[in-house]
Scaffold this motif. Structure first.
Motif, PDB file in Angstrom:
ATOM      1  N   ARG A   7      37.607  48.633  30.756  1.00  7.47           N
ATOM      2  CA  ARG A   7      38.458  48.434  31.942  1.00  7.47           C
ATOM      3  C   ARG A   7      37.623  48.029  33.155  1.00  7.47           C
ATOM      4  N   SER A  11      38.144  44.353  34.849  1.00  2.82           N
ATOM      5  CA  SER A  11      38.538  44.339  36.265  1.00  2.82           C
ATOM      6  C   SER A  11      37.502  43.608  37.117  1.00  2.82           C
ATOM      7  N   ALA A  21      36.959  46.134  42.269  1.00  2.00           N
ATOM      8  CA  ALA A  21      37.407  46.598  40.953  1.00  2.00           C
ATOM      9  C   ALA A  21      37.474  48.124  40.944  1.00  2.00           C
ATOM     10  N   LEU A  25      40.747  50.509  40.260  1.00  2.49           N
ATOM     11  CA  LEU A  25      40.758  51.466  39.153  1.00  2.49           C
ATOM     12  C   LEU A  25      40.786  52.918  39.613  1.00  2.49           C
TER      13      LEU A  25
END
Length: 84
Positions: A7, A11, A21, A25
């Motif tokens: 992830r 991102s 990012a 997140l």
């Protein structure tokens, strides 16, 4: 290879900056940087060129991005099944 590493990688690749990012997140920037370093170590390849303007994918990073997206799609699909 962990879900959070993928992830963070995806991102950062999409946004082009680790700090943004991280914000998206809900992580700190050092956490995202660490996740990406861990993924790079696991894969044995540098995935980003880091600079003051942000993070650009290397050739290796561009090559694994579609696979990373596919893995996360599968993970999300499994989570959806378990939530039923």
């Amino acid at each position: 290879m962990l879900e959070r590493e993928l992830r963070a990688f995806i991102s950062t690749a999409e946004i082009g900056r680790m700090d943004r990012a991280a914000k998206m997140l809900g992580y700190s920037q050092p956490a995202v940087s660490y996740q990406i370093r861990c993924l790079e170590q696991t894969l044995g390849a540098k995935l980003f060129v880091r600079g003051s303007a942000g993070a650009r994918l290397t050739a290796e990073g561009r090559m694994i991005l579609p696979s990373a997206r596919a893995v996360l799609t599968l993970i999300d699909s499994m989570k959806d099944v378990c939530e039923v």
